[in-house]
Design a protein around this motif. Structure first.
Motif, PDB file in Angstrom:
ATOM      1  N   LEU A 113     -21.212  26.128  24.540  1.00 41.38           N
ATOM      2  CA  LEU A 113     -21.047  24.836  25.208  1.00 41.38           C
ATOM      3  C   LEU A 113     -19.578  24.592  25.538  1.00 41.38           C
ATOM      4  N   LEU A 114     -18.711  24.976  24.613  1.00 42.69           N
ATOM      5  CA  LEU A 114     -17.281  24.743  24.802  1.00 42.69           C
ATOM      6  C   LEU A 114     -16.701  25.584  25.934  1.00 42.69           C
ATOM      7  N   THR A 115     -17.226  26.794  26.126  1.00 46.54           N
ATOM      8  CA  THR A 115     -16.713  27.640  27.214  1.00 46.54           C
ATOM      9  C   THR A 115     -16.943  26.993  28.578  1.00 46.54           C
ATOM     10  N   LEU A 116     -17.969  26.172  28.698  1.00 42.16           N
ATOM     11  CA  LEU A 116     -18.256  25.487  29.962  1.00 42.16           C
ATOM     12  C   LEU A 116     -17.321  24.304  30.199  1.00 42.16           C
ATOM     13  N   CYS A 117     -16.516  23.978  29.204  1.00 39.22           N
ATOM     14  CA  CYS A 117     -15.586  22.852  29.326  1.00 39.22           C
ATOM     15  C   CYS A 117     -14.156  23.310  29.619  1.00 39.22           C
ATOM     16  N   TYR A 118     -13.959  24.623  29.796  1.00 38.80           N
ATOM     17  CA  TYR A 118     -12.619  25.115  30.147  1.00 38.80           C
ATOM     18  C   TYR A 118     -12.169  24.532  31.477  1.00 38.80           C
ATOM     19  N   ARG A 119     -13.101  24.384  32.412  1.00 35.92           N
ATOM     20  CA  ARG A 119     -12.809  23.745  33.697  1.00 35.92           C
ATOM     21  C   ARG A 119     -13.544  22.410  33.760  1.00 35.92           C
ATOM     22  N   THR A 120     -12.850  21.396  34.233  1.00 32.90           N
ATOM     23  CA  THR A 120     -13.422  20.061  34.337  1.00 32.90           C
ATOM     24  C   THR A 120     -14.258  19.937  35.610  1.00 32.90           C
ATOM     25  N   VAL A 136     -10.464  17.830  25.871  1.00 31.15           N
ATOM     26  CA  VAL A 136     -10.953  16.549  25.357  1.00 31.15           C
ATOM     27  C   VAL A 136     -10.353  15.395  26.149  1.00 31.15           C
ATOM     28  N   LYS A 137      -9.071  15.485  26.466  1.00 29.02           N
ATOM     29  CA  LYS A 137      -8.396  14.411  27.206  1.00 29.02           C
ATOM     30  C   LYS A 137      -8.995  14.233  28.596  1.00 29.02           C
ATOM     31  N   ASN A 138      -9.200  15.337  29.315  1.00 33.01           N
ATOM     32  CA  ASN A 138      -9.676  15.244  30.696  1.00 33.01           C
ATOM     33  C   ASN A 138     -11.160  14.901  30.790  1.00 33.01           C
ATOM     34  N   ILE A 139     -11.937  15.288  29.763  1.00 34.22           N
ATOM     35  CA  ILE A 139     -13.381  15.047  29.827  1.00 34.22           C
ATOM     36  C   ILE A 139     -13.782  13.768  29.104  1.00 34.22           C
ATOM     37  N   LEU A 140     -13.186  13.528  27.932  1.00 35.54           N
ATOM     38  CA  LEU A 140     -13.554  12.348  27.141  1.00 35.54           C
ATOM     39  C   LEU A 140     -12.513  11.239  27.225  1.00 35.54           C
ATOM     40  N   GLY A 141     -11.223  11.642  27.188  1.00 33.79           N
ATOM     41  CA  GLY A 141     -10.141  10.686  27.354  1.00 33.79           C
ATOM     42  C   GLY A 141      -9.997   9.695  26.212  1.00 33.79           C
ATOM     43  N   GLY A 142      -9.008   8.771  26.380  1.00 32.93           N
ATOM     44  CA  GLY A 142      -8.850   7.631  25.490  1.00 32.93           C
ATOM     45  C   GLY A 142      -8.671   7.951  24.032  1.00 32.93           C
ATOM     46  N   PRO A 451     -16.147  17.973  13.196  1.00 32.35           N
ATOM     47  CA  PRO A 451     -15.510  17.383  14.379  1.00 32.35           C
ATOM     48  C   PRO A 451     -15.111  18.400  15.436  1.00 32.35           C
ATOM     49  N   LEU A 452     -14.529  19.529  15.024  1.00 33.11           N
ATOM     50  CA  LEU A 452     -13.954  20.462  15.991  1.00 33.11           C
ATOM     51  C   LEU A 452     -14.939  21.517  16.474  1.00 33.11           C
ATOM     52  N   THR A 453     -15.851  21.933  15.602  1.00 34.66           N
ATOM     53  CA  THR A 453     -16.803  22.978  15.978  1.00 34.66           C
ATOM     54  C   THR A 453     -18.080  22.402  16.593  1.00 34.66           C
ATOM     55  N   VAL A 454     -18.437  21.183  16.208  1.00 33.26           N
ATOM     56  CA  VAL A 454     -19.727  20.627  16.633  1.00 33.26           C
ATOM     57  C   VAL A 454     -19.582  19.372  17.492  1.00 33.26           C
ATOM     58  N   TYR A 455     -18.962  18.329  16.959  1.00 32.81           N
ATOM     59  CA  TYR A 455     -18.988  17.024  17.625  1.00 32.81           C
ATOM     60  C   TYR A 455     -18.326  17.032  19.005  1.00 32.81           C
ATOM     61  N   PHE A 456     -17.064  17.445  19.073  1.00 27.64           N
ATOM     62  CA  PHE A 456     -16.352  17.385  20.351  1.00 27.64           C
ATOM     63  C   PHE A 456     -16.929  18.343  21.400  1.00 27.64           C
ATOM     64  N   PRO A 457     -17.285  19.589  21.046  1.00 24.91           N
ATOM     65  CA  PRO A 457     -17.928  20.443  22.059  1.00 24.91           C
ATOM     66  C   PRO A 457     -19.221  19.850  22.600  1.00 24.91           C
ATOM     67  N   ILE A 458     -20.052  19.281  21.709  1.00 25.99           N
ATOM     68  CA  ILE A 458     -21.306  18.674  22.172  1.00 25.99           C
ATOM     69  C   ILE A 458     -21.027  17.449  23.037  1.00 25.99           C
ATOM     70  N   MET A 460     -18.344  16.748  24.808  1.00 28.79           N
ATOM     71  CA  MET A 460     -17.785  17.156  26.101  1.00 28.79           C
ATOM     72  C   MET A 460     -18.859  17.741  27.010  1.00 28.79           C
ATOM     73  N   TYR A 461     -19.745  18.518  26.428  1.00 24.69           N
ATOM     74  CA  TYR A 461     -20.814  19.119  27.221  1.00 24.69           C
ATOM     75  C   TYR A 461     -21.736  18.051  27.797  1.00 24.69           C
ATOM     76  N   ILE A 462     -22.078  17.052  26.985  1.00 20.90           N
ATOM     77  CA  ILE A 462     -22.931  15.957  27.461  1.00 20.90           C
ATOM     78  C   ILE A 462     -22.261  15.226  28.619  1.00 20.90           C
ATOM     79  N   SER A 463     -20.959  14.958  28.476  1.00 13.69           N
ATOM     80  CA  SER A 463     -20.230  14.262  29.537  1.00 13.69           C
ATOM     81  C   SER A 463     -20.089  15.130  30.780  1.00 13.69           C
ATOM     82  N   GLN A 464     -19.795  16.416  30.564  1.00 10.60           N
ATOM     83  CA  GLN A 464     -19.588  17.343  31.687  1.00 10.60           C
ATOM     84  C   GLN A 464     -20.861  17.517  32.513  1.00 10.60           C
ATOM     85  N   LYS A 465     -22.002  17.604  31.858  1.00 13.24           N
ATOM     86  CA  LYS A 465     -23.274  17.850  32.538  1.00 13.24           C
ATOM     87  C   LYS A 465     -24.049  16.565  32.843  1.00 13.24           C
TER      88      LYS A 465
END
Length: 513
Positions: A113-120, A136-142, A451-458, A460-465
């Motif tokens: 899932l995280l590999t798909l977040c390399y590009r926004t 995280v900044k570009n996809i989730l921000g704040g 937080p780093l292996t599960v929460y943020f990748p998931i 970001m993926y939800i937001s990205q897709k």
């Protein structure tokens, strides 16, 4: 020889940050007078651009599937592999291997899932994110960006402490095995770890002066080879011990209440704490997601970076999981309830001492490289931030050319020298204050896993897709995240309980092994 990979931090020259987003500056040439008879030929600017630079204006990345795999294996197969026999011993033959496989599957899934977040926005043509935090900044921000940064860099700092402890324990093991061999087992060979931690710290001060992540590709390959070396030795010794015993030790439910260990008799409460701590140790053994984006930023394209990275991740996790299962299970089969906290340094094995020396030397070399693989992103973040904060400060931005024999010209930056030296010094001092290998490994695994292996990748993926809230896929991802949160909390509680027990008999800077 594998091709050299290149990556991230923006270059700093005379106080100016050179982001290199505009390729035109590289393509400007001096206009020369032409003779009337010259026939002008059309210049294909796009062709010249694509040969030298990527779509973000940076020099062409040259990383491959193999270099990415080497970086991941270096990050994954670390000191954690040596604690797996102890972890399996706490959980038993059923839960031990099963939990290890579950951690592998979760890490593989969330890493994909995280590999798909390399590009926004688009995984092929979208804006590149050079670091985990930038994604995280570009996809989730704040606020999530600030929380992620704090967790990530604290975790990297903790990993550096853990590696310092592990390296010193391995260096002591070399000395102790030779001492034990010379005395024919009559001398307990007690010694302090402080001198060995200082030695490791000095080595890291030197290696930390390597300016960029792309310049340590060779160190990653050497470290990966070393990791296979000592893992293979541990596995081989475990198999040999099982053959010598002519039986598999251990039980289905793990360590038995009443077992006498080096720290005392195991009670019912301690069995619970130790089982919880084992979860943290297994989680730590797979901690590499925090540098996955940095590694992906070294990969050339086409094909799309996420395709190459997914293949590299799959290979790396598969290889390391096989090693983990073999080392953990064979170590447990060899020693049962008495499996040492560190398979090669807990003196579960005494002979052949020369083979133990080779294995522990390989551990030290590997940890020297792994320390840099994990810490370089933190170094780059702090230096980039300071350069933006004080762009005209000569201490921060100026570089001085120094000739180094057999090396060439080294670009010395005073801020880099002072900051990185202070970082290594602080990790070394803290490691000397809290030299508890298993407890520190468990805490690090628990702190960074969810937080780093599960929460943020998931997230970001939800937001990205743009996955709809309360849809089946959204619910499934949230359930996975919540389950892993529970595991992290349980592992953290168990590891902290272990630290409390160790502190009862601990004297700062005076602990000996």
């Amino acid at each position: 020889m594998l091709s050299r990979s290149r990556t991230l931090p923006s270059r700093i020259h005379q106080g100016i940050i050179e982001e290199r987003h505009d390729v035109r500056q590289y393509l400007q040439v001096e206009v020369q007078p032409k003779k009337p008879t010259d026939v002008e030929k059309p210049i294909n600017m796009l062709s010249n651009y694509s040969k030298c630079f990527d779509d973000d204006g940076r020099f062409k990345r040259t990383g491959t599937f193999w270099t990415a795999s080497a970086h991941i294996i270096t990050a994954v197969i670390g000191s954690g592999v040596l604690s797996l026999a102890w972890s399996v011993a706490q959980l038993g033959w059923i839960a031990g291997p099963l939990v290890m496989l579950l951690f592998a599957l979760v890490n593989l899934y969330t890493s994909n899932l995280l590999t798909l977040c390399y590009r926004t926005t688009d995984s092929v043509t979208g804006h590149r994110n050079y670091t985990y935090m930038e994604a995280v900044k570009n996809i989730l921000g704040g606020r999530k960006f600030k929380i992620c940064g704090l967790i990530q860099y604290l975790n990297l700092f903790g990993i550096a402490i853990g590696y310092t402890i592990a390296a010193s324990v391995s260096m002591m093991a070399i000395k102790r095995s030779n001492c034990y061999h010379k005395s024919h087992g009559e001398d307990p060979c007690h010694m302090s770890s402080n001198g060995y931690m200082i030695t490791f710290g000095i080595a890291e001060v030197i290696f930390s002066q390597i300016p960029d992540f792309d310049q340590i590709w060779w160190l990653s390959i050497v470290a990966a080879i070393m990791s296979f070396t000592y893992s293979s030795v541990g596995l081989g010794l475990g198999i040999g011990k099982v053959a010598e015993n002519r039986s598999f030790k251990g039980s289905l439910t793990g360590i038995t209440i009443g077992t006498v260990t080096q720290v005392g008799t195991v009670t019912g409460t301690q069995k619970i704490w130790r089982s919880m701590q084992a979860l943290g140790a297994m989680a730590f053994a797979y901690s590499f997601s925090i540098i996955l984006i940095e590694i992906q930023d070294t990969i050339r394209s086409p094909p799309a970076e996420h395709k190459t990275m997914r293949k590299a991740t799959m290979l790396s996790v598969a290889v390391t999981t096989v090693f983990y299962l073999l080392c953990g299970c064979m170590g447990y089969a060899a020693f049962g309830d008495n499996a040492p906290g560190n398979l090669l340094t807990g003196f579960g094995f005494y002979n052949p001492y020369w083979l133990l020396d080779i294995a522990n030397f390989a551990i030290v070399v590997h940890l020297v490289g792994a320390y840099q693989v994990f810490c370089q992103p933190l170094f780059a973040f702090v230096e980039k931030w300071c350069a933006r904060k004080w762009p005209k400060n000569g201490f921060v931005s100026s570089e001085y050319k120094i000739g180094v024999p057999l090396f060439g010209v080294y670009q010395l930056n005073l801020f880099r020298l002072v900051w990185r030296t202070m970082f290594v010094l602080s990790t070394t001092i803290i490691a000397m204050l809290l030299p508890f290998f298993n407890d520190v490994v468990g805490i690090l695994g628990a702190f960074g896993f969810w937080p780093l292996t599960v929460y943020f990748p998931i997230d970001m993926y939800i937001s990205q897709k743009n996955i709809p809230r309360w849809s089946n896929r959204w619910l499934g991802l949230q359930l996975l995240s919540f389950t892993c949160l529970v595991v992290s909390v349980v592992a953290a509680v168990g590891s902290m309980a272990g630290v409390v027990l160790d502190l009862k008999t601990y004297k700062p800077f005076k602990t000996s092994y």
